[in-house]
Design an enzyme around this catalytic site. Structure first.
Site, PDB file in Angstrom:
ATOM      1  N   ARG A 125      42.562  28.355 -10.628  1.00 24.14           N
ATOM      2  CA  ARG A 125      41.912  29.658 -10.470  1.00 24.14           C
ATOM      3  C   ARG A 125      41.989  30.422 -11.791  1.00 24.14           C
ATOM      4  O   ARG A 125      43.045  30.495 -12.426  1.00 24.14           O
ATOM      5  CB  ARG A 125      42.634  30.439  -9.357  1.00 24.14           C
ATOM      6  CG  ARG A 125      41.981  31.776  -8.951  1.00 24.14           C
ATOM      7  CD  ARG A 125      40.885  31.555  -7.965  1.00 24.14           C
ATOM      8  NE  ARG A 125      40.363  32.803  -7.412  1.00 24.14           N
ATOM      9  CZ  ARG A 125      40.707  33.299  -6.229  1.00 24.14           C
ATOM     10  NH1 ARG A 125      41.593  32.658  -5.474  1.00 24.14           N
ATOM     11  NH2 ARG A 125      40.165  34.409  -5.780  1.00 24.14           N
ATOM     12  N   LYS A 167      34.415  23.606  -2.986  1.00 22.35           N
ATOM     13  CA  LYS A 167      35.805  23.923  -3.317  1.00 22.35           C
ATOM     14  C   LYS A 167      36.310  22.897  -4.324  1.00 22.35           C
ATOM     15  O   LYS A 167      36.437  21.719  -4.014  1.00 22.35           O
ATOM     16  CB  LYS A 167      36.704  23.925  -2.075  1.00 22.35           C
ATOM     17  CG  LYS A 167      38.115  24.385  -2.412  1.00 22.35           C
ATOM     18  CD  LYS A 167      39.032  24.371  -1.230  1.00 22.35           C
ATOM     19  CE  LYS A 167      40.374  25.032  -1.585  1.00 22.35           C
ATOM     20  NZ  LYS A 167      40.914  24.595  -2.884  1.00 22.35           N
ATOM     21  N   GLU A 170      30.471  27.362  -0.349  1.00 24.06           N
ATOM     22  CA  GLU A 170      30.589  26.986  -1.755  1.00 24.06           C
ATOM     23  C   GLU A 170      31.441  25.735  -1.902  1.00 24.06           C
ATOM     24  O   GLU A 170      32.364  25.512  -1.108  1.00 24.06           O
ATOM     25  CB  GLU A 170      31.249  28.126  -2.553  1.00 24.06           C
ATOM     26  CG  GLU A 170      30.590  29.480  -2.381  1.00 24.06           C
ATOM     27  CD  GLU A 170      31.472  30.629  -2.836  1.00 24.06           C
ATOM     28  OE1 GLU A 170      32.600  30.362  -3.322  1.00 24.06           O
ATOM     29  OE2 GLU A 170      31.045  31.789  -2.694  1.00 24.06           O
ATOM     30  N   PHE A 189      32.462  32.040  -9.083  1.00 25.92           N
ATOM     31  CA  PHE A 189      31.937  32.245  -7.731  1.00 25.92           C
ATOM     32  C   PHE A 189      31.912  33.706  -7.321  1.00 25.92           C
ATOM     33  O   PHE A 189      31.450  34.035  -6.231  1.00 25.92           O
ATOM     34  CB  PHE A 189      32.741  31.439  -6.703  1.00 25.92           C
ATOM     35  CG  PHE A 189      34.231  31.653  -6.760  1.00 25.92           C
ATOM     36  CD1 PHE A 189      34.819  32.830  -6.327  1.00 25.92           C
ATOM     37  CD2 PHE A 189      35.058  30.646  -7.244  1.00 25.92           C
ATOM     38  CE1 PHE A 189      36.195  33.011  -6.360  1.00 25.92           C
ATOM     39  CE2 PHE A 189      36.441  30.821  -7.285  1.00 25.92           C
ATOM     40  CZ  PHE A 189      37.001  32.009  -6.840  1.00 25.92           C
ATOM     41  N   LYS A 227      38.856  28.184   3.848  1.00 27.99           N
ATOM     42  CA  LYS A 227      38.689  26.903   3.151  1.00 27.99           C
ATOM     43  C   LYS A 227      38.691  25.780   4.182  1.00 27.99           C
ATOM     44  O   LYS A 227      39.458  25.797   5.147  1.00 27.99           O
ATOM     45  CB  LYS A 227      39.795  26.684   2.115  1.00 27.99           C
ATOM     46  CG  LYS A 227      41.210  26.786   2.634  1.00 27.99           C
ATOM     47  CD  LYS A 227      42.205  26.724   1.477  1.00 27.99           C
ATOM     48  CE  LYS A 227      43.620  26.992   1.966  1.00 27.99           C
ATOM     49  NZ  LYS A 227      44.588  27.040   0.859  1.00 27.99           N
TER      50      LYS A 227
END
Length: 494
Positions: free
Chosen positions: A208, A203, A201, A280, A358
């Site tokens: 958040r 980033k 996905e 997500f 990540k």
């Protein structure tokens, strides 16, 4: 409590840390557990206290000779600080803080100031404390961690466990869930080797958010589970526009410019920026909890429940070449990199395991050490937290941030010896040792952000030491203009 925290800071073995804290927690009345847990992990149960570093720096009191203050008394003062507002509030906060500090020993003062300043580093992170709570209460660690996740608070879970109450709690719409966190990987291929088939996905460099909707009621929680729905009406409106009247979704809020390009993190966080949510993960839908379903099923539910404009771009793959091409597209679009998440992973709060990784480029800067702080706990006797500067005009240096990360014991010992030979005058405030600006250090960072704290107007984000550069002189350090240029989208500094 402070004595236990100090022992933990001097202890390397995780099992020994857990055992020492469990011994402490067995003697804690359940009702006091949220306060104790908050003070151990460096996150007071009251949340924001309205006390910044300027206040902590200016309010001074001679330490008491012997300990006499209980955790309950400290907790009471913190509650008063958090509730102080309006005219004269700054003076009142100063009085409350000075009065408390005057009753604390030097070790207690140090612990409290670090907690309030957000810089408690004594080796008792939330995972260690959670294991200690489970050991003290005689409950399985996974059950305790799951309860903390669903209650949104380790302290509340600790209170239930220590009181012998059931930890069987479910996901409740409107109650913030501790977010699942990601580890790191150097490359997409490295990440896929750890996760297997994965969701890759984009980033985003956003904030958040966790959005809860129940009928016409929408709550928006930050990463730290602070409810901010009233401050982000566009996210609330987006949630209300969806056909489903009950859901809990995890995602990022991002500011976009007029052309649809992503704004830098600092601009996204400005109060006047209009934010757009990108989801997500879906943890609950139509009163059905999905939190124990594998990510593949949660993604399918998310795709069916939300339009593509509200979802992050993503692909499912185990092909490193395809994933690398997707990551390159994310960077070209001005984003940070990608997340690689195992498709069979369950949602686990607050854990940086191998399930989520990540991947983003690492920037580096060569900076000059301007000062260092004498360490505490395990780092007592070493110069630890570095004050870093970029090269300014005419031989000057402009401070751009601090870091204590990336320093091994060997490097700490070398650094202490080297910096002591460059010391200028006695330590400021007893622990900040200024040095001649001669030592160059290579620092890795995630980027920079605008800052009013430093004269250059920028501050490093997530800086960590990579190595010292004895081959370079201070005149070879990166100029402040290069650091400032990193504020632009896609600016590289490697």
């Amino acid at each position: 409590m402070v004595a236990a925290a100090d022992e933990v800071a001097r202890t390397a073995a995780r099992s020994a840390k857990v055992a020492r804290l469990a011994d402490l927690l067995r003697r804690v009345p359940p009702g006091l557990a949220p306060a104790v847990v908050g003070l151990l992990v460096g996150e007071p149960r009251q949340g924001r206290l309205g006390v910044g570093w300027a206040t902590l720096r200016d309010v001074r009191a001679a330490p008491a000779e012997a300990p006499s203050v209980t955790v309950a008394e400290v907790d009471g003062v913190l509650t008063d600080l958090a509730g102080t507002s309006g005219a004269g509030s700054q003076r009142r906060r100063d009085e409350l803080l000075a009065g408390l500090l005057a009753r604390l020993t030097e070790a207690e003062q140090w612990h409290l100031v670090r907690v309030m300043g957000g810089e408690l580093r004594q080796g008792a992170n939330e995972g260690v404390v959670a294991d200690a709570v489970a050991k003290a209460a005689g409950v399985p660690g996974p059950a305790l961690r799951r309860a903390a996740m669903l209650l949104g608070d380790l302290g509340t879970a600790a209170q239930r466990a220590l009181a012998g109450e059931s930890l069987e709690v479910g996901l409740t719409t409107g109650v913030g869930v501790q977010p699942m966190l990601a580890g790191t990987a150097a490359t997409v291929a490295d990440a896929l080797a750890l996760t297997g088939p994965a969701s890759v996905e984009w980033k985003l460099d956003g904030a958040r958010v966790q959005v809860h909707r129940s009928g016409d009621d929408v709550k928006v929680f930050t990463r730290s589970l602070r409810e901010i729905g009233g401050a982000v009406p566009e996210i609330v409106q987006a949630a209300l526009a969806l056909p489903h009247r009950q859901f809990v979704a995890d995602g990022e809020a991002l500011g976009l410019d007029e052309d649809g390009n992503p704004l830098a993190f600092q601009e996204t966080m400005q109060a006047t920026t209009r934010l757009r949510p990108f989801f997500f993960d879906l943890l609950s839908l139509d009163d059905t909890s999905l939190i124990d379903q594998p990510l593949a099923d949660r993604k399918a539910a998310l795709s069916a429940a939300m339009p593509g404009a509200l979802r992050l771009p993503t692909i499912d793959t185990d092909d490193p070449v395809l994933a690398d091409e997707f990551a390159a597209a994310a960077l070209a679009a001005g984003h940070e990199g990608v997340m690689v998440k195992a498709l069979d992973s369950r949602y686990q709060a607050g854990r940086r395991g191998t399930a989520w990784r990540k991947v983003k480029p690492v920037h580096t800067l060569d900076l000059v050490v301007l000062a260092a702080e004498w360490g505490h706990g395990r780092r007592t006797g070493w110069l630890s937290n570095l004050h870093l500067g970029a090269r300014g005009p005419e031989g000057t240096f402009v401070m751009v941030g601090k870091t204590f990360k990336g320093l091994t014991d060997e490097l700490l010992a070398w650094q202490t010896t080297a910096l002591r030979t460059l010391a200028v005058g006695p330590p400021e405030e007893g622990y900040i040792q200024h040095v001649r600006p001669e030592l160059v250090v290579e620092v890795a960072l995630d980027g920079v952000q605008r800052s009013r704290r430093y004269p250059g107007g920028v501050a490093l984000r997530f800086a960590r030491v990579r190595r010292y550069r004895p081959d370079k002189m201070a005149a070879d350090a990166d100029p402040i203009e290069r650091v400032q240029a990193m504020l632009g989208r896609g600016a590289a500094a490697g």
